[in-house]
Design a protein around this motif. Structure first.
Motif, PDB file in Angstrom:
ATOM      1  N   ILE A  90       3.412  -7.476  11.551  1.00 14.62           N
ATOM      2  CA  ILE A  90       3.937  -6.243  12.046  1.00 14.62           C
ATOM      3  C   ILE A  90       5.245  -5.880  11.438  1.00 14.62           C
ATOM      4  N   GLY A  91       5.335  -4.782  11.321  1.00 13.66           N
ATOM      5  CA  GLY A  91       6.249  -3.876  10.205  1.00 13.66           C
ATOM      6  C   GLY A  91       5.850  -3.660   8.711  1.00 13.66           C
ATOM      7  N   THR A  92       4.737  -3.937   8.628  1.00  8.90           N
ATOM      8  CA  THR A  92       4.343  -3.611   7.141  1.00  8.90           C
ATOM      9  C   THR A  92       4.213  -2.044   7.193  1.00  8.90           C
ATOM     10  N   LEU A  93       3.886  -1.345   8.165  1.00  8.56           N
ATOM     11  CA  LEU A  93       3.817  -0.026   8.201  1.00  8.56           C
ATOM     12  C   LEU A  93       4.977   0.791   7.720  1.00  8.56           C
ATOM     13  N   ASP A  94       6.118  -0.026   7.810  1.00  9.14           N
ATOM     14  CA  ASP A  94       7.637   0.660   7.142  1.00  9.14           C
ATOM     15  C   ASP A  94       7.387   0.663   5.692  1.00  9.14           C
ATOM     16  N   VAL A  95       6.752  -0.128   5.189  1.00 12.34           N
ATOM     17  CA  VAL A  95       7.110  -0.104   3.679  1.00 12.34           C
ATOM     18  C   VAL A  95       5.420   0.466   3.263  1.00 12.34           C
ATOM     19  N   LEU A  96       4.460   0.303   3.921  1.00 18.15           N
ATOM     20  CA  LEU A  96       3.101   0.837   3.606  1.00 18.15           C
ATOM     21  C   LEU A  96       2.323   1.630   4.560  1.00 18.15           C
ATOM     22  N   PRO A  97       3.025   2.658   4.787  1.00 17.11           N
ATOM     23  CA  PRO A  97       2.532   3.646   5.806  1.00 17.11           C
ATOM     24  C   PRO A  97       1.041   4.109   5.495  1.00 17.11           C
ATOM     25  N   PHE A  98       0.287   4.702   6.575  1.00 11.01           N
ATOM     26  CA  PHE A  98      -0.852   5.065   6.538  1.00 11.01           C
ATOM     27  C   PHE A  98      -0.582   6.599   5.678  1.00 11.01           C
ATOM     28  N   LYS A  99      -1.381   6.687   4.697  1.00 13.46           N
ATOM     29  CA  LYS A  99      -0.835   8.121   3.936  1.00 13.46           C
ATOM     30  C   LYS A  99      -1.912   8.426   2.870  1.00 13.46           C
ATOM     31  N   ARG A 100      -2.161   9.610   2.948  1.00 12.26           N
ATOM     32  CA  ARG A 100      -2.998  10.007   1.914  1.00 12.26           C
ATOM     33  C   ARG A 100      -2.416  10.700   0.609  1.00 12.26           C
ATOM     34  N   ASP A 101      -2.845  10.245  -0.360  1.00 15.16           N
ATOM     35  CA  ASP A 101      -2.053  10.826  -1.598  1.00 15.16           C
ATOM     36  C   ASP A 101      -3.292  11.186  -2.593  1.00 15.16           C
ATOM     37  N   GLY A 102      -3.657  12.169  -2.567  1.00 12.83           N
ATOM     38  CA  GLY A 102      -4.680  12.786  -3.317  1.00 12.83           C
ATOM     39  C   GLY A 102      -6.213  12.016  -3.114  1.00 12.83           C
ATOM     40  N   ASP A 103      -6.603  11.532  -4.115  1.00 11.93           N
ATOM     41  CA  ASP A 103      -8.180  10.953  -3.746  1.00 11.93           C
ATOM     42  C   ASP A 103      -7.896   9.352  -3.363  1.00 11.93           C
ATOM     43  N   ILE A 104      -6.767   8.919  -2.933  1.00 11.35           N
ATOM     44  CA  ILE A 104      -6.466   7.430  -2.353  1.00 11.35           C
ATOM     45  C   ILE A 104      -5.814   7.735  -1.080  1.00 11.35           C
ATOM     46  N   CYS A 105      -5.879   6.626  -0.360  1.00 11.07           N
ATOM     47  CA  CYS A 105      -5.393   6.677   0.958  1.00 11.07           C
ATOM     48  C   CYS A 105      -4.689   5.066   1.182  1.00 11.07           C
ATOM     49  N   TYR A 106      -3.527   5.018   1.510  1.00  9.00           N
ATOM     50  CA  TYR A 106      -2.961   3.674   1.607  1.00  9.00           C
ATOM     51  C   TYR A 106      -2.914   3.361   3.220  1.00  9.00           C
ATOM     52  N   GLY A 107      -2.708   2.026   3.526  1.00  6.87           N
ATOM     53  CA  GLY A 107      -2.579   1.317   4.775  1.00  6.87           C
ATOM     54  C   GLY A 107      -2.871  -0.110   4.936  1.00  6.87           C
ATOM     55  N   PRO A 108      -2.101  -0.690   5.626  1.00  6.82           N
ATOM     56  CA  PRO A 108      -2.358  -2.047   5.957  1.00  6.82           C
ATOM     57  C   PRO A 108      -3.806  -2.526   6.618  1.00  6.82           C
ATOM     58  N   GLY A 109      -4.579  -3.052   6.056  1.00  9.67           N
ATOM     59  CA  GLY A 109      -5.989  -3.497   6.523  1.00  9.67           C
ATOM     60  C   GLY A 109      -6.959  -2.279   6.494  1.00  9.67           C
ATOM     61  N   LEU A 110      -6.499  -1.349   5.641  1.00 11.96           N
ATOM     62  CA  LEU A 110      -7.567   0.094   5.399  1.00 11.96           C
ATOM     63  C   LEU A 110      -8.693  -0.585   4.667  1.00 11.96           C
ATOM     64  N   MET A 111      -8.261  -1.415   3.576  1.00 10.80           N
ATOM     65  CA  MET A 111      -9.547  -1.789   2.851  1.00 10.80           C
ATOM     66  C   MET A 111     -10.166  -2.953   3.564  1.00 10.80           C
ATOM     67  N   ASP A 112      -9.468  -3.975   3.868  1.00 10.58           N
ATOM     68  CA  ASP A 112     -10.009  -5.220   4.323  1.00 10.58           C
ATOM     69  C   ASP A 112      -9.672  -5.478   5.852  1.00 10.58           C
ATOM     70  N   MET A 113     -10.242  -5.223   6.934  1.00 15.03           N
ATOM     71  CA  MET A 113     -11.599  -4.405   6.847  1.00 15.03           C
ATOM     72  C   MET A 113     -11.861  -3.069   7.534  1.00 15.03           C
ATOM     73  N   LYS A 114     -10.632  -2.561   8.181  1.00 21.88           N
ATOM     74  CA  LYS A 114     -10.709  -1.840   9.200  1.00 21.88           C
ATOM     75  C   LYS A 114     -11.552  -0.450   8.694  1.00 21.88           C
TER      76      LYS A 114
END
Length: 377
Positions: A90-114
């Motif tokens: 909990i709190g990872t969103l502070d440094v890894l927010p859900f955010k789209r940047d062009g062709d990629i999108c960031y976020g905790p658990g976004l790839m594995d595996m939500k």
């Protein structure tokens, strides 16, 4: 209607994923995992599924099982198996927010595996909206503890898989869009050294450091790695005061092998390390194990052939491979139930603060899932 022509929309999918990613769900926070299960349960209920909440145990969160309406409900069908826990605290969103940047999108658990779990539900959502009936009934099971080896829900997954004809696992896809048709065996170990405490300044020689002993054992363990079986230590806990010689040290180790007999031999080597080391006791306890899922299962070959055909229609050549990095597909595949793994989104940086997905993989992988749901019979 061809399921590969369903109107999947990237922006719509990212909007739907946002609350999933912003609901942080680290494995060891049962309440947080349950909040994520609430979101998934609501969405599946809204799609008309019969939803069951299964209480957690062993201190972990609960599971969600959803059976979608079908004329043959209750007969063997397709199980979609995914986990909702992540390695990110909990709190990872502070440094890894859900955010789209062009062709990629960031976020905790976004790839594995939500991301993979979401596209599986979106495939079902689009099939229902188009009035398409899958040949077989579909069940979705989301569990809370895969990232720590599935200690509390392995029997639940295996029982549900045994009721079905096929298992689809939307873990992250391979870089080339390929899928997993087999996985290596994995064993976990809990390690402990017990030493003799003393004052580190005034009576250093009276103590026996559990930390120092564990450090020596870690080197010994990792030096056992060879071409047939690997060994690594990834967790260590010890000490509270720097002026105290440590009396205990706990650690966790992982061993992996392509063949079950090699893992079994590795387990014996680990257990044989136990004993007294100059007044410090070293204890090894075997933890959870994932069995080998062999890539030559006939039923899995059948699903893979169907997936390859769908991939060609989507414009790429699909590769299938056996690999390390366990998943709950280890269990179902080892049972002999036709299983296809790594059907989820593509990306990189999983389990790190750079975890992200390739945005264009959302629609492609959702179409792949929809195609499988419509062609497996």
């Amino acid at each position: 209607m061809n399921p590969l022509e369903l109107p999947f929309d990237t922006d719509e999918m990212l909007t739907g994923l946002k609350p999933w990613i912003e609901c942080e769900s680290p494995t060891f926070d049962a309440a947080a995992v349950n909040r994520m299960m609430d979101i998934a349960a609501y969405e599946m209920a809204a799609l008309g599924a019969t939803v069951e909440r299964i209480p957690g145990r062993m201190g972990f969160g609960g599971s969600v099982r959803a059976r979608f309406p079908h004329p043959d409900m209750g007969k063997p069908g397709i199980l979609i198996s995914g986990h909702m826990d992540t390695v990110h605290p909990i709190g990872t969103l502070d440094v890894l927010p859900f955010k789209r940047d062009g062709d990629i999108c960031y976020g905790p658990g976004l790839m594995d595996m939500k991301g993979g779990n979401y596209i599986a539900l979106d495939a079902i959502r689009k099939l229902i909206a188009a009035g398409l009936q899958t040949p077989l009934p579909v069940t979705v099971l989301f569990t809370p503890d895969e990232e720590v080896g599935t200690p509390s829900t392995r029997d639940l997954i295996e029982a549900e898989a045994a009721r079905n004809a096929y298992v689809l696992v939307p873990e992250p896809g391979h870089d080339d869009g390929g899928v997993t048709i087999g996985r290596y065996a994995i064993a976990r170990f809990n390690l402990m050294t017990k030493g003799q405490p003393s004052h580190a300044g005034a009576r250093l020689s009276d103590g026996k450091s559990a930390i120092a002993a564990m450090a020596r054992k870690i080197g010994e363990i990792e030096d056992m790695t060879g071409p047939d079986c690997t060994f690594s230590v990834g967790v260590i806990h010890a000490g509270q005061w720097v002026n105290c010689v440590s009396s205990s040290c706990a650690a966790e180790a992982l061993s992996m092998a392509k063949k079950q007999e090699d893992l079994d031999a590795g387990v014996e080597r680990m257990l044989a390390l136990q004993g007294d080391m100059n007044g410090v006791e070293f204890i090894v306890e075997r933890g959870v194990t994932r069995p080998v899922w062999r890539p030559d299962t006939p039923g899995t070959a059948k699903i893979f052939d169907i997936a390859k055909d769908i991939a060609k229609e989507l414009g790429f050549e699909m590769q299938g491979r056996s690999q390390g990095g366990g998943s709950d597909g280890n269990f179902t595949g080892a049972m002999g139930i036709p299983t296809l793994d790594s059907l989820g989104v593509l990306g990189a940086g999983l389990h790190t603060l750079k975890e992200h997905i390739q945005v264009d993989s959302l629609t492609t992988r959702a179409k792949l899932m929809a195609g499988l749901l419509m062609r497996l019979a």
